[in-house]
Design a protein around this motif. Structure first.
Motif, short mmCIF file in Angstrom:
data_model
loop_
_atom_site.label_atom_id
_atom_site.label_comp_id
_atom_site.label_asym_id
_atom_site.label_seq_id
_atom_site.Cartn_x
_atom_site.Cartn_y
_atom_site.Cartn_z
N GLY A 281 0.78 -1.23 0.00
CA GLY A 281 0.00 0.00 0.00
C GLY A 281 0.81 1.29 0.00
O GLY A 281 0.24 2.37 -0.06
N LEU A 282 2.13 1.19 0.05
CA LEU A 282 2.94 2.42 0.05
C LEU A 282 3.20 2.89 -1.38
O LEU A 282 3.46 2.09 -2.27
CB LEU A 282 4.29 2.19 0.73
CG LEU A 282 4.27 1.67 2.15
CD1 LEU A 282 5.68 1.72 2.73
CD2 LEU A 282 3.32 2.48 3.02
N GLU B 256 2.48 6.13 -4.50
CA GLU B 256 1.40 6.93 -5.08
C GLU B 256 1.15 6.44 -6.48
O GLU B 256 2.05 5.97 -7.17
CB GLU B 256 1.84 8.40 -5.11
CG GLU B 256 2.06 9.00 -3.74
CD GLU B 256 0.76 9.22 -2.99
OE1 GLU B 256 -0.20 9.68 -3.61
OE2 GLU B 256 0.71 8.92 -1.78
N VAL C 11 5.60 5.84 4.02
CA VAL C 11 4.82 5.34 5.17
C VAL C 11 3.99 6.48 5.75
O VAL C 11 2.79 6.33 6.02
CB VAL C 11 5.75 4.75 6.25
CG1 VAL C 11 4.98 4.51 7.54
CG2 VAL C 11 6.40 3.45 5.76
N LEU C 12 4.62 7.63 5.92
CA LEU C 12 3.92 8.76 6.53
C LEU C 12 2.84 9.31 5.60
O LEU C 12 1.73 9.60 6.03
CB LEU C 12 4.93 9.85 6.91
CG LEU C 12 5.88 9.45 8.05
CD1 LEU C 12 7.00 10.49 8.19
CD2 LEU C 12 5.14 9.30 9.37
N LEU C 13 3.18 9.44 4.33
CA LEU C 13 2.21 9.98 3.38
C LEU C 13 1.01 9.04 3.26
O LEU C 13 -0.13 9.50 3.13
CB LEU C 13 2.88 10.17 2.01
CG LEU C 13 2.15 11.05 1.01
CD1 LEU C 13 1.88 12.44 1.58
CD2 LEU C 13 2.96 11.19 -0.27
N ASP C 14 1.27 7.75 3.34
CA ASP C 14 0.17 6.79 3.20
C ASP C 14 -0.85 6.93 4.34
O ASP C 14 -2.01 6.56 4.18
CB ASP C 14 0.73 5.36 3.16
CG ASP C 14 -0.37 4.34 2.91
OD1 ASP C 14 -1.09 4.50 1.91
OD2 ASP C 14 -0.52 3.41 3.73
N LYS C 15 -0.41 7.47 5.47
CA LYS C 15 -1.34 7.65 6.59
C LYS C 15 -2.44 8.65 6.25
O LYS C 15 -3.47 8.69 6.92
CB LYS C 15 -0.58 8.11 7.84
CG LYS C 15 0.36 7.05 8.39
CD LYS C 15 1.18 7.58 9.55
CE LYS C 15 0.39 7.79 10.81
NZ LYS C 15 0.13 6.59 11.59
N THR C 16 -2.23 9.45 5.21
CA THR C 16 -3.25 10.44 4.84
C THR C 16 -4.26 9.87 3.83
O THR C 16 -5.17 10.58 3.41
CB THR C 16 -2.61 11.70 4.22
OG1 THR C 16 -2.03 11.36 2.96
CG2 THR C 16 -1.52 12.26 5.11
N THR C 17 -4.11 8.61 3.46
CA THR C 17 -5.03 8.02 2.48
C THR C 17 -6.43 7.83 3.06
O THR C 17 -7.42 7.85 2.34
CB THR C 17 -4.48 6.65 2.00
OG1 THR C 17 -3.14 6.84 1.56
CG2 THR C 17 -5.31 6.07 0.88
N HIS C 18 -6.48 7.64 4.36
CA HIS C 18 -7.78 7.45 5.01
C HIS C 18 -7.91 8.45 6.15
O HIS C 18 -6.93 8.88 6.72
CB HIS C 18 -7.90 6.03 5.55
CG HIS C 18 -7.93 5.02 4.46
ND1 HIS C 18 -9.08 4.72 3.76
CD2 HIS C 18 -6.96 4.27 3.91
CE1 HIS C 18 -8.80 3.82 2.84
NE2 HIS C 18 -7.52 3.53 2.90
N ILE C 19 -9.12 8.78 6.45
CA ILE C 19 -9.37 9.72 7.54
C ILE C 19 -9.97 8.97 8.73
O ILE C 19 -10.58 7.93 8.56
CB ILE C 19 -10.30 10.87 7.07
CG1 ILE C 19 -10.17 12.04 8.04
CG2 ILE C 19 -11.74 10.43 6.91
CD1 ILE C 19 -10.67 13.35 7.49
#
Lengths: 357, 357, 357, 357
Positions: B218-219, B221, B349-357
């Motif tokens: 999942g990491l 874009e 890893v950090l950017l992927d945390k913004t994929t979901h709210i």
């Protein structure tokens, strides 16, 4: 992260089977005459259905410019554009809803987002690259006025490789055959190989080479954002790309410094190098010689054979894709490579203007 | 453009013969214990003077952390750090003031900026990569807590190539020899080659391979900022890098789809692929398999032989560089490759945390 | 997000009681002579301990430039710098470890990060603005060569307000009094008020006004990144700032269009406006008239009185802060306002260079 | 620079009289149900022709979503959308081709770009804010699921000011009158004033206040990118905005610390403040209290009177604009303020997710 570039920036949107794809180009220099027909010509180079060796899908890929160009010239404001998705056979894709095709992005998108548009690959479809071709076509026109030209061509398909140096080729011949290889003999072999592979329901990889001439010395950034790093980023963002090298590239790994350093020569006032193993870039900054690089593409993952795979609930299933897929992505990747190159070079030209006040 | 990354970001500064080099790391997750000694260990892996096959320069390369870590833990605020430039022999470089060394950045910096610090390459010196090693060492520690490990190694020096698949190697052996090759036999040959080349006053290129294990699916874009495009950008930003490929890479250009697609297998609840030609990334997003890639490095351009070149006024001159240069950049590039990889993966890893709210 | 600017960019780091604060300035135009003493002069304007009306803390605030300037001129590479934190009384702050001071950032940092450096406000201390003064001082020098000048001054302290239009003031008088108000009478009243408030252990708010002259028409961006929006962003990033307006500002809310439109006049070839209610910016882009704006500051939250507050475990506690705090932040905010303004304007100058090719 | 936001990002395009305006929203969290009708409802709040006190232009402002939403839910991929420009009277604008309207952006665009679309203000038209309303409407829906609500209202028109604290108002009444003022008496006076001003061919300024409830503590960035700085940047990017303040705002300039600090109180486990002069933000980070702020708007510069101005060749001319302009921008600015606020808050929510790993 659907934006590319620092000053000249494309923000791209669109799923392959949604209403439209398109984008917004920001940072366009103002007052430049744009030939809209030339943009369409570039799109036609990328479009499916051009020849027997590419996918038979019919997509007319007509671009509509919505803003940013007024009375034939750029306003300096963003250029919004769309390309409508005309050729929907969404029902064809209903069986794909729960299927993970091997070596596609179905599974990874599902894991990342928890949802995906399963029709035709959705956002992961190579159709998205049409938006890049639009942005690249505009960049190319602007660069041409500065004497900068970009020419990509197919240099390898499967094991048919064109070993000739680009300087010995006539790059104006690239568009004379459907493979986009400037060497006629090689082109014939490549075409034959693609047709053979296609007849087997298989696919094959290849390499696109690209040459940029007329680049002034001084473009690029010294540490992050080296000109070749930007190119690598750009090229690896193209679907199916697996590798990038520039100048002597991977071959340099087995060479000695004494055989690879590019000695300076003075040609009147102008400084040049005798050889160009550096590929026109030293320390991340262009040196005024030709920039050249290669992009490796994998064989397309969609085979026209029965393939065993799994569903999203982990069950085995057999997949038989119907026609209309490229047996080799390389010929249609050529204009995309050029487009991404044009965006990188124009961005570097504009950014370089901020080096001095 | 001396900043790298979107969330976890390094901004680097420093000329090799100025007061200090250093950087600011922003976007560091808060509350993480950091082992400062481990950062220094990584720096020591990169530092000159480690062995007979690297430059004899003595640089102690002690990092001073100035902010962002409090009572052993990250504050979530930026980590500022410096590495002082102790080993100045600036007078050695006075003859360089007007000299353009072939295949270095002297000429391109001069054209771009109209000014340059001629001492030891200034900003274009590989010394700058020490700042990346600091940022990478912190990223590595954070990733290790998530079970993500990064291991690079020398896989080729000149024509001595390690053809073995990384899965057949014991990567814990990498640090047992100065070449940083996990295969003892190959390491011996590589070391011998480097010493031979050095004795000839010449230099030689090579390849660094890198493997990332434990990466969750999942990491990355989907379009721009594909995970492998970020890696390519990162790797090509390293001095002397000429190429990048991942998974099947350039080899995939001559292969067929039927032999390269990675078929899914279910291992209980877990989805894996039988093969991993994709190199752990599909559609720009990690699929949970190992990520692996290669970086090609050219032979260092500084020869220990007399070289004819030109001055900035276009006159011919003869250049004889004194000792203290690497005959092969590859062994010292290994920790830099790891550092840049760690930054890319942590950022993803950090950017992927913004994929979901 | 410790970076400010698009082309001319400051990345700031540092806690008030760590080893040092500092920053990296990227995007600096190359080849510009820089007067290092002038940078120090600006820092001295911001530094504590200048006069009876500001905090008595002694901080020498000596900046060390570590890179990017060579033989007195900018290299175009990043300027790294540090200001060491000399005046540590960290033990004074031990009682603060578990205390949330009212209207400070103690509580919000703790919630956000789960950890904080409690000594002297850590990262939230106004000490951080010293880094901005360094970046601003360099920007000011560069702008001055282009004929652009920036002058801020104190226009209100508590209820003592200077109602005069800036055009009727002699802004060269600003530095003649500790309040930094160019009108002597008002300055005296402001100073008296600050001393009175200080004697009561209280604090007071105020307003800084700022004028930029010599700005060419054409700076700024049309939609996002309007020049005044950039200024607002910059000003509201200063500690204790609560409001921003420019041109007619809040007063315009009660006015009519017929009394506020700025009619054009031609002065030979030059186009000007009769009035300047627009504050030098129309549609986000400078029009060549003076830019002027105001920044409102709240009263400092640190009182020299006993204050009841809570600990991080929710218990009531009584807080009695020892001396050394500003009774009014405004006089020391004046150079910070100028610094942030200089960064915004220089960034706009550089970005505007990319409008045309 | 037509992009706003770090994670949740709008890239806007379009001239008021081109084919369409629109945008791309990137960084949208995946898997969220979106009510398309609600987006249209927000657009209808902004659209011209709603009532007697706004412009009589008829623009249907129908948004077409082109991507990023699939079967009613967000895909996590960019949402492309367009709003066609239906109501062209381009010929009306032919006399504007060479005219610089006072206090508009005609002159500044011409200087910056050397070209402009003179029809209806082109890119500088407030029509562009419709794109923001789309992006804001989606953000609002996402925030609502997190319990975060945004309510803006008209608090001043000319000298008719609503002095009541927002806590004493019933903000559900805002949409009950065309002025968008929740206090009926004030609304009547405001409406009367606008009609009076309109009858005089004049225009009038005003203030929009905005309240955000349900914001968790911890949003925002400590130095640059303070939450209120992001809001200021967002608000000042709205056409005709001249000022921003939050919490005690400009009023704080004349106050004392002892009367403005917000003392903590514990409500069970929850920490609150007795007062909220801070406006819900301390040190740039939300503290869990209501966020509230004000935005000042100037009187619209387009008068319905004869105005003397100049042409682009510097000649005097008389301008008589035909109808269809707003006598007061404030009522239609209310939904735009809400939209920009929603984008800022959602962006902060998403960015905050990267604070911890």
């Amino acid at each position: 992260m659907n934006t590319f570039g620092h000053i000249y920036r494309l923000t791209s949107f669109g799923e392959s089977h949604g209403a439209a794809i398109g984008g917004v180009i920001d940072g366009v220099p103002a007052g430049i005459e744009i030939d809209l027909a030339e943009i369409q010509t570039e799109l036609d180079r990328r479009r499916p259905g051009q020849s027997a060796i590419v996918t038979g899908r019919r997509e007319s890929d007509r671009v509509k410019i919505l803003s940013g160009i007024f009375e034939g010239r750029t306003l300096g404001t963003p250029i919004g554009f769309i390309i409508e998705n005309a050729d929907h056979h969404s029902n064809d894709y209903e069986t794909m809803r729960h299927c993970y095709r091997p070596s596609h992005a179905d599974y990874t998108y599902q894991v990342k987002y928890g949802i995906r548009d399963h029709r035709g690959g959705g956002r992961s479809s190579a159709r998205e690259t049409a938006s890049r071709v639009v942005a690249g076509a505009i960049a190319k026109q602007i660069l041409k006025r500065k004497g900068i030209n970009i020419a990509a061509y197919t240099s390898q398909v499967g094991d048919v490789a064109l070993h000739a140096d680009y300087r010995s080729l006539d790059l104006t011949m690239t568009e004379t055959n459907p493979v986009r290889c400037p060497d006629e003999t090689a082109a014939d072999k490549m075409e034959a190989l693609i047709l053979e592979v296609k007849s087997q329901g298989d696919t094959v990889g290849g390499i696109v080479s690209c040459v940029v001439t007329g680049v002034p010395a001084g473009l690029g950034e010294p540490v992050f954002g080296k000109l070749h790093a930007r190119l690598a980023d750009a090229m690896l963002s193209i679907n199916a790309a697996k590798g990038f090298d520039y100048g002597m590239g991977f071959a340099g790994a087995s060479m000695r410094g004494s055989e690879t350093i590019d000695r300076f020569i003075c040609d009147g006032d102008k400084i040049h190098t005798e050889t160009n193993n550096s590929g026109g870039i030293q320390g991340g900054i262009s040196n005024g010689e030709d920039i050249y690089f290669r992009v490796a593409f994998k064989p397309v993952a969609t085979l026209l054979q029965e393939v065993t795979t799994i569903t999203d609930s982990g069950e085995r299933m057999t997949l038989k894709v119907k026609g209309r897929h490229d047996p080799c992505v390389v010929p249609r990747a050529v204009p995309v490579v050029e487009a991404m190159t044009a965006m990188v070079i124009l961005d570097a030209v504009l950014l370089d203007k901020t080096t001095h006040i």
